[in-house]
Design an enzyme around this catalytic site. Structure first.
Site, PDB file in Angstrom:
ATOM      1  N   GLY A  12     138.768   6.837  17.726  1.00  0.00           N
ATOM      2  CA  GLY A  12     138.637   5.490  17.158  1.00  0.00           C
ATOM      3  C   GLY A  12     139.862   4.634  17.401  1.00  0.00           C
ATOM      4  N   ILE A  42     145.154  11.779  13.075  1.00  0.00           N
ATOM      5  CA  ILE A  42     145.723  11.696  14.440  1.00  0.00           C
ATOM      6  C   ILE A  42     145.859  10.217  14.787  1.00  0.00           C
ATOM      7  CG2 ILE A  42     145.382  12.307  16.875  1.00  0.00           C
ATOM      8  CD1 ILE A  42     143.689  14.676  15.920  1.00  0.00           C
ATOM      9  N   VAL A  47     150.033   0.853  20.760  1.00  0.00           N
ATOM     10  CA  VAL A  47     150.584  -0.204  21.609  1.00  0.00           C
ATOM     11  C   VAL A  47     149.434  -0.791  22.429  1.00  0.00           C
ATOM     12  CG1 VAL A  47     152.980   0.531  21.874  1.00  0.00           C
ATOM     13  CG2 VAL A  47     151.221   1.540  23.322  1.00  0.00           C
ATOM     14  N   LYS A  78     146.852 -16.362  25.823  1.00  0.00           N
ATOM     15  CA  LYS A  78     147.671 -15.937  26.967  1.00  0.00           C
ATOM     16  C   LYS A  78     147.084 -16.551  28.234  1.00  0.00           C
ATOM     17  CE  LYS A  78     148.732 -11.737  29.631  1.00  0.00           C
ATOM     18  NZ  LYS A  78     148.579 -10.273  29.704  1.00  0.00           N
ATOM     19  N   LEU A 332     142.354   5.635  27.525  1.00  0.00           N
ATOM     20  CA  LEU A 332     143.441   6.462  28.062  1.00  0.00           C
ATOM     21  C   LEU A 332     142.940   7.830  28.511  1.00  0.00           C
ATOM     22  CD1 LEU A 332     146.197   5.533  25.442  1.00  0.00           C
ATOM     23  CD2 LEU A 332     145.958   4.662  27.784  1.00  0.00           C
TER      24      LEU A 332
HETATM   25  C1  LIG Z   1     153.551   1.557  26.714  1.00  0.00           C
HETATM   26  C2  LIG Z   1     152.127   1.123  26.753  1.00  0.00           C
HETATM   27  C3  LIG Z   1     151.822  -0.255  26.764  1.00  0.00           C
HETATM   28  C4  LIG Z   1     150.494  -0.678  26.823  1.00  0.00           C
HETATM   29  N1  LIG Z   1     150.224  -2.020  26.913  1.00  0.00           N
HETATM   30  C5  LIG Z   1     148.940  -2.420  27.080  1.00  0.00           C
HETATM   31  C6  LIG Z   1     148.609  -3.792  27.197  1.00  0.00           C
HETATM   32  O1  LIG Z   1     149.454  -4.685  27.120  1.00  0.00           O
HETATM   33  N2  LIG Z   1     147.311  -4.126  27.383  1.00  0.00           N
HETATM   34  C7  LIG Z   1     146.315  -3.194  27.448  1.00  0.00           C
HETATM   35  O2  LIG Z   1     145.152  -3.542  27.658  1.00  0.00           O
HETATM   36  N3  LIG Z   1     146.612  -1.889  27.277  1.00  0.00           N
HETATM   37  C8  LIG Z   1     147.870  -1.484  27.104  1.00  0.00           C
HETATM   38  N4  LIG Z   1     148.141  -0.166  26.949  1.00  0.00           N
HETATM   39  C9  LIG Z   1     147.028   0.785  26.864  1.00  0.00           C
HETATM   40  C10 LIG Z   1     146.420   0.712  25.476  1.00  0.00           C
HETATM   41  O3  LIG Z   1     147.370   1.094  24.507  1.00  0.00           O
HETATM   42  C11 LIG Z   1     145.215   1.644  25.384  1.00  0.00           C
HETATM   43  O4  LIG Z   1     144.414   1.490  26.508  1.00  0.00           O
HETATM   44  C12 LIG Z   1     144.380   1.305  24.179  1.00  0.00           C
HETATM   45  O5  LIG Z   1     145.155   1.311  23.016  1.00  0.00           O
HETATM   46  C13 LIG Z   1     143.243   2.286  24.015  1.00  0.00           C
HETATM   47  O6  LIG Z   1     143.728   3.548  23.674  1.00  0.00           O
HETATM   48  P1  LIG Z   1     142.653   4.667  23.391  1.00  0.00           P
HETATM   49  O7  LIG Z   1     141.711   4.142  22.371  1.00  0.00           O
HETATM   50  O8  LIG Z   1     142.114   5.143  24.668  1.00  0.00           O
HETATM   51  O9  LIG Z   1     143.514   5.876  22.779  1.00  0.00           O
HETATM   52  P2  LIG Z   1     144.259   6.047  21.363  1.00  0.00           P
HETATM   53  O10 LIG Z   1     144.714   4.756  20.801  1.00  0.00           O
HETATM   54  O11 LIG Z   1     145.286   7.101  21.584  1.00  0.00           O
HETATM   55  O12 LIG Z   1     143.123   6.606  20.397  1.00  0.00           O
HETATM   56  C14 LIG Z   1     142.716   7.955  20.420  1.00  0.00           C
HETATM   57  C15 LIG Z   1     141.771   8.218  19.263  1.00  0.00           C
HETATM   58  O13 LIG Z   1     141.288   9.548  19.367  1.00  0.00           O
HETATM   59  C16 LIG Z   1     141.355  10.163  18.115  1.00  0.00           C
HETATM   60  N5  LIG Z   1     141.485  11.617  18.301  1.00  0.00           N
HETATM   61  C17 LIG Z   1     142.265  12.291  19.174  1.00  0.00           C
HETATM   62  N6  LIG Z   1     142.095  13.635  19.013  1.00  0.00           N
HETATM   63  C18 LIG Z   1     141.178  13.791  18.037  1.00  0.00           C
HETATM   64  C19 LIG Z   1     140.587  14.921  17.403  1.00  0.00           C
HETATM   65  N7  LIG Z   1     140.915  16.181  17.734  1.00  0.00           N
HETATM   66  N8  LIG Z   1     139.686  14.697  16.431  1.00  0.00           N
HETATM   67  C20 LIG Z   1     139.338  13.448  16.062  1.00  0.00           C
HETATM   68  N9  LIG Z   1     139.863  12.346  16.620  1.00  0.00           N
HETATM   69  C21 LIG Z   1     140.780  12.516  17.587  1.00  0.00           C
HETATM   70  C22 LIG Z   1     142.549   9.536  17.417  1.00  0.00           C
HETATM   71  O14 LIG Z   1     142.453   9.669  16.007  1.00  0.00           O
HETATM   72  C23 LIG Z   1     142.393   8.074  17.881  1.00  0.00           C
HETATM   73  O15 LIG Z   1     141.479   7.432  17.023  1.00  0.00           O
HETATM   74  C24 LIG Z   1     149.454   0.287  26.849  1.00  0.00           C
HETATM   75  C25 LIG Z   1     149.763   1.646  26.792  1.00  0.00           C
HETATM   76  C26 LIG Z   1     151.076   2.064  26.764  1.00  0.00           C
HETATM   77  C27 LIG Z   1     151.366   3.540  26.741  1.00  0.00           C
END
Ligand SMILES: Cc1cc2nc3c(=O)[nH]c(=O)nc-3n(C[C@H](O)[C@H](O)[C@H](O)COP(=O)(O)OP(=O)(O)OC[C@H]3O[C@@H](n4cnc5c(N)ncnc54)[C@H](O)[C@@H]3O)c2cc1C
Length: 488
Positions: A12, A42, A47, A78, A332
């Site tokens: 999420g 978790i 960011v 932006k 990610l």
């Molecule tokens: C330094 C940096 C800068 C960035 N800047 C930008 C930007 O300017 N613009 C942009 O578009 N993107 C940017 N990004 C990328 C952006 O942060 C991600 O693409 C975005 O936040 C989506 O992340 P996510 O949802 O894939 O993963 P996460 O935010 O890591 O979410 C993972 C989810 O999985 C859940 N989870 C994991 N393991 C389990 C488990 N075992 N059981 C239950 N739940 C679990 C966690 O609770 C969480 O809800 C940046 C990334 C980095 C590293």
């Protein structure tokens, strides 16, 4: 097969809730149930504060206005990115990569032709901000909101608080019927053919599904950890693997662009939100230690040792296949191409849209992955080319990091062809059209980058003093006239 198609989203973060909101919206007239399982124990990555105009398309598709979501997410407009100190030796200390608006149809060809003329050694205008209307808005710090009676549609992205964006999307997805479960996933059950059958939480509850979407971030619990799909690293030409972040006070007046400044071993972003300025330094730990990077970042921001800086690791690359059996990774967990140009959520939206189309087209058959994998991988590769070019073309000499980036020969064939076309003085716009690049970065973006870096030969000794389409078409007067319709 059940008559109701069960989609289970694991995770999420922003990717999970964007996907939940989009699938719930797209499939509202179909027998589809959507459950999102995430653990509040978790943390999300926390960011990711900048977007491309894709996020505007996403909200438009969901029927959510700027006025509804922006105040809740501390969001600002932006219009592009300002790049500082990436190519000092070319004599261009900074340039802008503005998002392309409808108005730029008047100036695209003059810009491309001027770039070609300049490559012949003739002294004509090539600075991207002069040819693209969002560049004028950025300089004047005007909002890109289309005024009443203004006949052109504006394109823009946003800056936002990523945690609050996730909360907003969660509320919206739940209002569309998405079930939310707060539970830690401890295991995954599979069918005899290897496809996924259910997620199992720490209390042994099972979440059965037909399609599983892995949004578990860098962990990639389902696609990489369970189905063992290999990850292809991009480290051979994208060296950065670390980041640090720190929020400072908001600035006034609020800029309408992200600033990306090259530092000694990477680059720093400045992102203006309503309530704070988001700052980060992205660097490679093969070239600079965490301590040295932190000291440099503090000096750059002018903050004391007391300010709490947060450190992050990044995996830069993409999975070999984004959709395997009945499991698709988004966010990610599918890959990441470092934050320069802020393309991560753009790729989430593009992938999620394509997933919905393919899934629906195949009668909700979770195994239809061929076209999807090819198209999503190509989008990643094309974004990668554009980002790599920022490093390859740099003209800094202060550290080995920048020299190694410039001398790095590990480039894709497609990037080499683009650079070759440019250096030979050929028509890059025609080359990109011929290649039908499936990418967010079109001909104008490539011209912004190459011209913005001052990637040109020395000026010829004989200058005819004419042939500058910027002047002949009176583009400055045209854009400055348009600017009178916009407010700060
Ligand atoms: C330094 C940096 C800068 C960035 N800047 C930008 C930007 O300017 N613009 C942009 O578009 N993107 C940017 N990004 C990328 C952006 O942060 C991600 O693409 C975005 O936040 C989506 O992340 P996510 O949802 O894939 O993963 P996460 O935010 O890591 O979410 C993972 C989810 O999985 C859940 N989870 C994991 N393991 C389990 C488990 N075992 N059981 C239950 N739940 C679990 C966690 O609770 C969480 O809800 C940046 C990334 C980095 C590293």
């Amino acid at each position: 097969m059940n008559s109701e198609h069960r989609i289970i989203i694991a995770g999420g973060g922003t990717a999970g809730w964007m996907t939940a909101a989009l699938t719930a919206h797209r499939f509202k007239h179909f027998p589809v149930s959507i459950t999102l399982v995430e653990s509040s124990q978790i943390a999300t990555i926390g960011v990711g504060e900048g977007s491309t105009p894709s996020l505007k398309q996403f909200f438009t598709e969901l029927g959510i206005s700027d006025e509804t979501w922006m105040p809740e997410c501390s969001a600002t407009y932006k219009v592009g990115i300002q790049f500082c100190d990436w190519s000092p030796a070319s004599g261009v200390p900074q340039y802008r990569h503005p998002f392309i608006s409808q108005l730029d149809t008047f100036s695209q060809r003059p810009f491309e032709v001027n770039c070609q003329t300049r490559r012949l050694g003739l002294d004509v205008t090539t600075l991207p901000d002069k040819f693209l209307f969002n560049g004028y808005l950025a300089k004047a710090q005007c909002l890109p909101v289309t005024p009443p009676n203004f006949p052109f549609r504006m394109e823009y992205g946003y800056h936002f608080d990523s945690a609050r964006l996730g909360q907003f999307l969660k509320k919206h997805a739940q209002s569309l019927g998405v079930q939310h479960v707060d539970a830690k996933i401890a295991g995954v059950d599979t069918h005899p053919d290897g496809s996924l059958s259910s997620l199992i939480d720490t209390n042994s509850n099972h979440y059965n599904g037909d399609l599983f979407i892995d949004c578990t971030g860098f962990r990639s619990l389902l696609l990489q950890q369970t189905l063992n799909v290999p990850f292809t690293s991009f480290a051979d030409n994208l060296f950065n693997n670390k980041a640090m972040v720190l929020a400072t006070e908001p600035t006034s007046p609020l800029p309408v662009e992200t600033k990306a400044t090259a530092l000694s071993n990477g680059w720093a972003w400045q992102i203006p939100l309503q309530t704070r300025t988001g700052n980060g330094y992205v660097y490679s730990d093969a070239y600079q230690s965490q301590d040295s990077a932190e000291q440099e970042f503090r000096r750059y921001l002018g903050v004391s040792d007391a300010a709490q800086i947060e450190h992050l690791s990044m995996q830069v690359g993409q999975v070999e296949q984004h959709w395997v059996k009945n499991c698709v990774a988004l966010g990610l967990s599918q890959g990441f191409i470092e934050p320069l140009e802020a393309t991560a959520l753009h790729l989430v939206y593009q992938s999620a849209r394509l997933l919905c189309e393919q899934y629906q087209k195949s009668g909700f058959n979770a195994q239809q992955s061929g076209t999807y994998n090819q198209q999503v991988s190509t989008q990643f590769d094309n974004v990668r080319d554009y980002i790599v070019a920022h490093y390859k073309l740099n003209t800094r000499n202060d550290t080995a990091y920048w020299q190694h980036n410039r001398n790095n020969g590990k480039l894709s064939d497609s990037l080499m062809q683009i650079l070759d076309t440019w250096y030979r003085g050929e028509d890059l716009a025609a080359h990109l059209t011929k290649k039908a690049h499936l990418t967010h970065f079109n001909s104008i973006s490539w011209h912004c980058l190459l011209a913005g870096y001052g990637t040109f030969p020395a000026l010829a000794t004989q200058q005819p003093g004419q042939g500058d389409l910027f002047k002949e078409h009176q583009l400055q007067q045209f854009f400055e006239g348009c600017l009178l319709n916009f407010k700060a």
